[in-house]
Design an enzyme around this catalytic site. Structure first.
Site, PDB file in Angstrom:
ATOM      1  N   PHE A  92       0.781   5.906  -2.408  1.00 27.73           N
ATOM      2  CA  PHE A  92       0.312   5.077  -1.295  1.00 27.73           C
ATOM      3  C   PHE A  92      -1.023   4.373  -1.575  1.00 27.73           C
ATOM      4  O   PHE A  92      -1.850   4.223  -0.665  1.00 27.73           O
ATOM      5  CB  PHE A  92       0.194   5.914  -0.007  1.00 27.73           C
ATOM      6  CG  PHE A  92       1.347   6.863   0.180  1.00 27.73           C
ATOM      7  CD1 PHE A  92       2.651   6.398   0.166  1.00 27.73           C
ATOM      8  CD2 PHE A  92       1.130   8.223   0.334  1.00 27.73           C
ATOM      9  CE1 PHE A  92       3.717   7.276   0.299  1.00 27.73           C
ATOM     10  CE2 PHE A  92       2.191   9.103   0.473  1.00 27.73           C
ATOM     11  CZ  PHE A  92       3.493   8.632   0.448  1.00 27.73           C
ATOM     12  N   CYS A  93      -1.252   3.975  -2.807  1.00 35.23           N
ATOM     13  CA  CYS A  93      -2.517   3.306  -3.160  1.00 35.23           C
ATOM     14  C   CYS A  93      -3.722   4.145  -2.730  1.00 35.23           C
ATOM     15  O   CYS A  93      -4.756   3.591  -2.307  1.00 35.23           O
ATOM     16  CB  CYS A  93      -2.596   1.917  -2.545  1.00 35.23           C
ATOM     17  SG  CYS A  93      -1.255   0.839  -3.068  1.00 35.23           S
ATOM     18  N   ALA A  94      -3.551   5.460  -2.806  1.00 33.78           N
ATOM     19  CA  ALA A  94      -4.664   6.370  -2.505  1.00 33.78           C
ATOM     20  C   ALA A  94      -4.566   7.511  -3.520  1.00 33.78           C
ATOM     21  O   ALA A  94      -4.426   8.676  -3.159  1.00 33.78           O
ATOM     22  CB  ALA A  94      -4.569   6.878  -1.071  1.00 33.78           C
TER      23      ALA A  94
END
Ligand code: PMP
Length: 461
Positions: A382-384
């Protein structure tokens, strides 16, 4: 079996009645049907609005209304130019009102939140501090300034202490950039408290509201925060638009974000150089032909959501979230992720839930939900990446609810996960082009695009 368990949960009856539902605006595509691998079609269950949300019907209708008038902005004497200039400037005012901006704040239209933070990164006059739980947009924007990352603790209280310590020990920070709501767990950060901590140390605060703005009131003036960044495509206006809203001074003196026509008052050639007189913000940062349709769409979305965002939208989503969490608790081996352990951290949150399902690869779970059940979720990191590394050491599955979501969507997800957890898949799966996919995949790609769906990009993985 799952259905029986669900009717035993105390929250589902209330959620089924969804008391606020009738007042909520409709989205485009609510009745979309999609193919599943057994050859049938089912109503699409979109549980991925945290990635991108559908357009509100009112937004799409407004864009259709604007299209015949499409023209240049701030540049033409023609009638359509005048209409479009007014549309863009009205939309600016709608966005400002929606985020409760102060009278002297400025609204700069950008492509999205990433772009808005990139713009602020050019303007910030000193070091930037972020937490390590952020989306990459907030974590990576500050490549040209000094950037310090504070590790979040297991509790919200410990995290705020760590932030306070960092800002006190190195008091030269110019900006704290923090998410309003986690794109992984939906947990809300206490923005007014973070503003107090940052301001006490002389730093400003930028709130990444990509995940907050569609679900809760953004209150720039009430919080005392200095900037807010948001994306239209998460706010039911998917027309390539976003915004940075906040204090004028840094934005008026920063290097132009998009230098070019419209950003300058005058240009002359002096020897072998150009001599420019840049306009103040917002024009300074909006060089080139602006996204008129996007601005109009975002303005329309803000107008639609403004009367609903304080109570009706949160009430709808809270009821569904209670139902979802109760349902997920019945699925064997399913672990819901949280950043924080303390009650403050596990209090109110948006209806975005990430989880792991035993040892099953997240990509396989997401592929089976889509292929067999017509349910769209997100899998990956999740781009985290730093946060997922801490929470799972790898990937997870994320279900995110929004205006389009219903109690039956929640039940479909819980029922499908229960089957997958009990190893009752109705199909076979393999990794194809780096992603889990049904093999064979007999679903016709019958949407408006052509060719096969593209392989996933790196960010989610
Ligand atoms: N911040 C958060 C918390 C997000 O969830 C996202 C999108 N997933 C972004 C920033 C970036 O938004 P965009 O891709 O629209 O620039």
């Amino acid at each position: 079996m799952t259905a029986a368990l669900l009717t035993d949960t105390p929250c589902d009856v209330a959620a089924d009645r969804a008391p606020h539902r009738a007042e909520l605006p409709r989205v485009v595509g609510a009745d979309l049907s999609v193919p599943v691998v057994d050859g049938s079609r089912v109503r699409y269950c979109d549980l991925d609005s945290a990635a991108s949300a559908p357009a509100l019907e009112a937004v799409a209708a407004h864009v259709a209304e604007v299209l015949p008038y499409h023209g240049s902005v701030h540049r033409g004497a023609g009638w359509t130019s005048r209409v479009c200039t007014a549309l863009v400037e009205d939309a600016r005012a709608d966005v400002a009102r929606f985020v409760r901006a102060r009278a002297d704040d400025v609204v700069v239209f950008t492509r999205n939140t990433t772009d808005a933070l990139g713009l602020l990164a050019r303007a910030v006059p000193g070091p930037v501090v972020t937490l390590d739980l952020e989306h990459h947009a907030t974590l990576l924007a500050w490549r040209h300034t000094e950037h310090r990352v504070v590790r979040a603790g297991r509790t919200l209280a410990a995290t705020l202490d760590a932030l306070r310590t960092e800002l006190t020990e190195r008091p030269d920070a110019a900006l704290v950039a923090v998410t309003g709501a986690s794109n992984v767990t939906g947990e809300l950060l206490p923005i007014p408290e973070i503003v107090r901590i940052a301001h006490a140390a002389g730093a400003r605060v930028c709130v990444d509201a990509a995940q907050l703005a569609p679900h809760r009131r953004v209150d720039l003036a009430g919080w005392g925060a200095d900037y807010v960044a948001l994306s239209g495509h998460k706010l039911y206006a998917p027309y390539g638009i976003g915004a940075l809203v906040g204090r004028r001074d840094w934005l008026d003196t920063a290097e132009p974000h998009l230098a070019g026509g419209g950003a300058v008052g005058s240009v002359a050639v002096d020897g072998d150089r150009t001599r420019t007189e840049w306009l103040p913000a917002p024009q300074r940062h909006e060089g080139g032909t602006p996204n008129v349709l996007g601005s109009a769409a975002l303005g329309a979305a803000c107008r639609e959501l403004d009367p609903l965002i304080d109570e009706d939208v949160p009430a709808h989503e809270r009821a569904l979230l209670r139902r979802l969490r109760a349902g997920l608790a019945t699925v064997p081996g399913l672990r819901v992720l949280s950043v924080f352990d303390d009650p403050a951290g596990s209090g109110d949150r948006t209806a975005t839930v990430s989880f792991t399902l035993g040892e099953l690869p997240a990509g396989l779970v997401a592929a089976a939900l889509s292929a067999e059940h017509g349910i769209g979720v997100r899998d990956g990191r999740f781009c985290a990446h730093p946060l997922l590394e801490r929470l799972t050491g790898g990937d997870a599955v994320r279900a995110s609810l929004g205006l389009r979501s219903t109690a039956s969507d929640v039940d479909r997800l819980v029922h499908a996960l229960d089957r997958i957890a009990r190893r009752e898949p109705g199909w076979t799966y393999a990794i194809v082009d780096g992603r889990w996919a049904p093999t064979p995949d007999p679903r016709p790609l019958d949407g408006p695009g052509s060719g096969r769906p593209g392989a996933a990009r790196g960010c989610g993985h």
